[in-house]
Scaffold this active site. Structure first.
Site, PDB file in Angstrom:
ATOM      1  N   LYS A   1       0.829  -1.210   0.000  1.00 50.18           N
ATOM      2  CA  LYS A   1       0.000   0.000   0.000  1.00 50.18           C
ATOM      3  C   LYS A   1       0.867   1.266   0.000  1.00 50.18           C
ATOM      4  CE  LYS A   1      -2.890   3.157   0.491  1.00 50.18           C
ATOM      5  NZ  LYS A   1      -4.272   3.409   0.678  1.00 50.18           N
TER       6      LYS A   1
ATOM      7  N   CYS B   1      -3.301  10.847   1.565  1.00 53.93           N
ATOM      8  CA  CYS B   1      -2.637   9.574   1.274  1.00 53.93           C
ATOM      9  C   CYS B   1      -1.271   9.785   0.643  1.00 53.93           C
ATOM     10  CB  CYS B   1      -3.514   8.757   0.339  1.00 53.93           C
ATOM     11  SG  CYS B   1      -5.197   8.652   0.939  1.00 53.93           S
TER      12      CYS B   1
HETATM   13  N1  SAJ Z   1      -2.129  14.692  -8.814  1.00 52.66           N
HETATM   14  C1  SAJ Z   1      -1.365  15.432  -9.683  1.00 52.66           C
HETATM   15  N2  SAJ Z   1      -1.087  14.904 -10.904  1.00 52.66           N
HETATM   16  C2  SAJ Z   1      -1.551  13.699 -11.309  1.00 52.66           C
HETATM   17  C3  SAJ Z   1      -2.312  12.929 -10.403  1.00 52.66           C
HETATM   18  C4  SAJ Z   1      -2.591  13.470  -9.153  1.00 52.66           C
HETATM   19  O1  SAJ Z   1      -0.939  16.548  -9.372  1.00 52.66           O
HETATM   20  O2  SAJ Z   1      -1.254  13.297 -12.433  1.00 52.66           O
HETATM   21  C5  SAJ Z   1      -2.417  15.225  -7.473  1.00 52.66           C
HETATM   22  C6  SAJ Z   1      -3.912  15.435  -7.217  1.00 52.66           C
HETATM   23  O3  SAJ Z   1      -4.347  16.660  -7.704  1.00 52.66           O
HETATM   24  C7  SAJ Z   1      -3.977  15.354  -5.712  1.00 52.66           C
HETATM   25  C8  SAJ Z   1      -2.889  14.316  -5.385  1.00 52.66           C
HETATM   26  O4  SAJ Z   1      -2.036  14.267  -6.516  1.00 52.66           O
HETATM   27  O5  SAJ Z   1      -3.623  16.572  -5.114  1.00 52.66           O
HETATM   28  C9  SAJ Z   1      -3.403  12.925  -5.090  1.00 52.66           C
HETATM   29  O6  SAJ Z   1      -4.479  12.599  -5.950  1.00 52.66           O
HETATM   30  P1  SAJ Z   1      -4.686  11.149  -6.584  1.00 52.66           P
HETATM   31  O7  SAJ Z   1      -5.917  11.214  -7.400  1.00 52.66           O
HETATM   32  O8  SAJ Z   1      -3.470  10.699  -7.284  1.00 52.66           O
HETATM   33  O9  SAJ Z   1      -4.813  10.185  -5.350  1.00 52.66           O
HETATM   34  P2  SAJ Z   1      -5.668  10.186  -3.988  1.00 52.66           P
HETATM   35  O10 SAJ Z   1      -4.800  10.718  -2.905  1.00 52.66           O
HETATM   36  O11 SAJ Z   1      -7.001  10.802  -4.145  1.00 52.66           O
HETATM   37  O12 SAJ Z   1      -5.865   8.608  -3.811  1.00 52.66           O
HETATM   38  C10 SAJ Z   1      -4.711   7.801  -3.754  1.00 52.66           C
HETATM   39  C11 SAJ Z   1      -4.881   6.613  -4.711  1.00 52.66           C
HETATM   40  N3  SAJ Z   1      -3.625   5.927  -4.852  1.00 52.66           N
HETATM   41  C12 SAJ Z   1      -3.092   5.651  -6.072  1.00 52.66           C
HETATM   42  O13 SAJ Z   1      -3.607   5.985  -7.095  1.00 52.66           O
HETATM   43  C13 SAJ Z   1      -1.809   4.873  -6.068  1.00 52.66           C
HETATM   44  C14 SAJ Z   1      -5.978   5.694  -4.202  1.00 52.66           C
HETATM   45  O14 SAJ Z   1      -6.064   4.525  -5.000  1.00 52.66           O
HETATM   46  C15 SAJ Z   1      -5.671   5.294  -2.742  1.00 52.66           C
HETATM   47  O15 SAJ Z   1      -6.702   4.454  -2.219  1.00 52.66           O
HETATM   48  C16 SAJ Z   1      -5.627   6.553  -1.924  1.00 52.66           C
HETATM   49  O16 SAJ Z   1      -4.545   7.360  -2.415  1.00 52.66           O
HETATM   50  C17 SAJ Z   1      -5.387   6.194  -0.475  1.00 52.66           C
HETATM   51  O17 SAJ Z   1      -6.354   6.242   0.301  1.00 52.66           O
HETATM   52  O18 SAJ Z   1      -4.267   5.810  -0.129  1.00 52.66           O
END
Ligand code: SAJ
Length: 420
Positions: A214, A268
């Site tokens: 994770k 996360c």
């Molecule tokens: N972000 C970017 N660029 C991207 C993707 C995301 O700047 O290309 C930013 C988003 O705007 C945000 C942050 O990253 O601020 C995180 O967003 P996210 O959509 O990547 O992830 P979370 O935090 O909403 O959810 C993540 C997920 N993990 C992965 O994709 C590996 C989700 O599957 C997990 O369950 C969750 O963390 C968790 O609870 O750990």
């Protein structure tokens, strides 16, 4: 014969726990949700929800009306306990397991032989064994798998949640699940539990491996977003459109660059890498650097905005979006909040410049943004009318749909590349 799971207790009714409780209840199981927050418990018992997540309200209303889901502030006896409480970090980036310890202490007295305890909270490696020790300290009459192995009275497993906010109900059921047991029997028993509700695979392993998997998933994403964020700075230096550059590079069959943004938020990805770095500091220079790159992004956005506002002699700066990403209400660790706070609080803007925050998913500003004289929470229309500088921080649907004519004559800083 496998003993059935008649009652399930979900401890912690937040972004993960409440959807999990509702999904189990919707499959006909009796679910008791436990939370320390009385308001949350009252709302759920009225069939209402305290978080924004597509379709969750409908599912909770149905489950409560059918008598399958109820909430309580007290932990009650159950056949399986799913623990989904926060595991934040302290100021020094050390994991804070106090909520998990409290939840464990509350459920220990009601445990009985044959019960299953699954930790879903993201946890440092070794936490499931730690939970076993905490339980054993309170229950000398029961044996636990960290010492009794396959013969333990109570099974303990780690099955990290992996759902994406905004798609929780879909992913909860369809994602594959990693299920790590403190013993093999623990993993099998936990896989039986999730097998009742998920259509994805249950991949069994050890608890320690599941814990690391994770953390690794989120650290992987953090490192890759850091690359995109670093590239955005390089492109700015060269006067190149980073979005075009990434789109072109991603035509390569083995390249898939993520999106730059205002920084990495949420509870996360901005947190979990620290659980690895803290435990293995000398082995993790890349993860640490990625954290630093992503953490520096809000400051760089603030600098861009200040420069633009001074050039325009702007009376108003519209900051669109406070949530950490699109179409959710979650402000935790949000870089947008950090940016707005710094603009409203810090130096570098003209005296008369106002910061106008727009966030359609909230009614009042969060604590950290209250009582800042330069800042107001306003409607989208008011912000677009009054501001000369428009900063897009979260690419909510409502913002993407803005009539582009309203952006004419404005200085636009689109940190999400949504208005290209
Ligand atoms: N972000 C970017 N660029 C991207 C993707 C995301 O700047 O290309 C930013 C988003 O705007 C945000 C942050 O990253 O601020 C995180 O967003 P996210 O959509 O990547 O992830 P979370 O935090 O909403 O959810 C993540 C997920 N993990 C992965 O994709 C590996 C989700 O599957 C997990 O369950 C969750 O963390 C968790 O609870 O750990």
């Amino acid at each position: 014969m496998k003993p059935p799971f008649r009652t399930i207790s979900v401890v912690g009714l937040g972004y993960v726990g409440l959807p999990t409780a509702a999904v189990f209840a919707s499959r006909g199981l009796n679910v008791v949700g436990v939370d320390v927050n009385e308001r949350t418990v009252d709302l759920i018992n009225q069939g209402k929800v305290h978080i924004v997540e597509p379709d969750l309200d409908i599912l909770v209303r149905g489950a409560v009306a059918a008598g399958r889901l109820r909430a309580s502030t007290r932990t009650v006896a159950a056949d399986a306990f799913i623990v989904a409480v926060p595991t934040p970090f302290t100021d020094g980036h050390k994991p804070d397991l106090s909520y998990l310890k409290d939840a464990t202490a509350a459920l220990a007295p009601v445990l009985k032989r044959g019960d299953l305890v699954v930790i879903e909270s993201t946890s440092p490696v070794g936490t499931s064994e730690q939970v076993c020790s905490w339980l054993a300290e309170q229950r000398h009459d029961l044996s636990f798998p960290h010492s009794a192995g396959e013969d333990a009275d109570v099974q303990v497993a780690h099955s990290p949640e992996r759902v994406l906010p905004g798609r929780v109900l879909l992913e909860l059921v369809s994602n594959d699940r990693v299920v790590g047991g403190v013993s093999r029997r623990c993993a099998e028993r936990a896989a039986e539990l999730y097998g009742l509700v998920i259509s994805g695979k249950c991949l069994t392993t050890t608890a320690r491996t599941a814990e690391l998997v994770k953390l690794a998933e989120n650290a992987f994403r953090d490192v890759n977003i850091a690359f995109a964020n670093e590239l955005s700075l390089v492109c700015e230096r060269f006067g190149i459109d980073v979005w075009e550059a990434i789109a072109l590079a991603n035509h390569h069959p083995r390249v898939d660059i993520l999106k730059p943004g205002p920084g990495v938020g949420g509870h996360c990805i901005a947190v979990d890498p620290w659980f690895i770095i803290d435990a293995a500091p000398d082995a993790t220079p890349l993860m640490r650097t990625a954290r630093a790159v992503n953490d520096s992004k809000p400051g760089q956005v603030v600098e861009l905005v200040r420069k633009a506002a001074l050039q325009r002699k702007a009376a108003g700066i519209a900051c669109l979006g406070l949530a950490y990403k699109a179409d959710i209400d979650d402000l935790r660790e949000s870089p947008a909040v950090e940016i707005v706070r710094e603009l409203a609080h810090g130096p570098g803007l003209g005296n008369g410049t106002r910061v106008l925050a727009v966030e359609p998913h909230i009614q009042t500003l969060p604590e950290t943004l209250r009582n800042l004289p330069r800042l107001r929470l306003v409607s989208l229309d008011e912000a677009l009318t009054q501001a000369q500088v428009i900063v897009l921080l979260a690419d909510h649907r409502a913002f993407k749909a803005i009539d582009r004519a309203r952006l004419k004559d404005k200085t636009v800083i689109d940190t999400r590349g949504a208005w290209r």
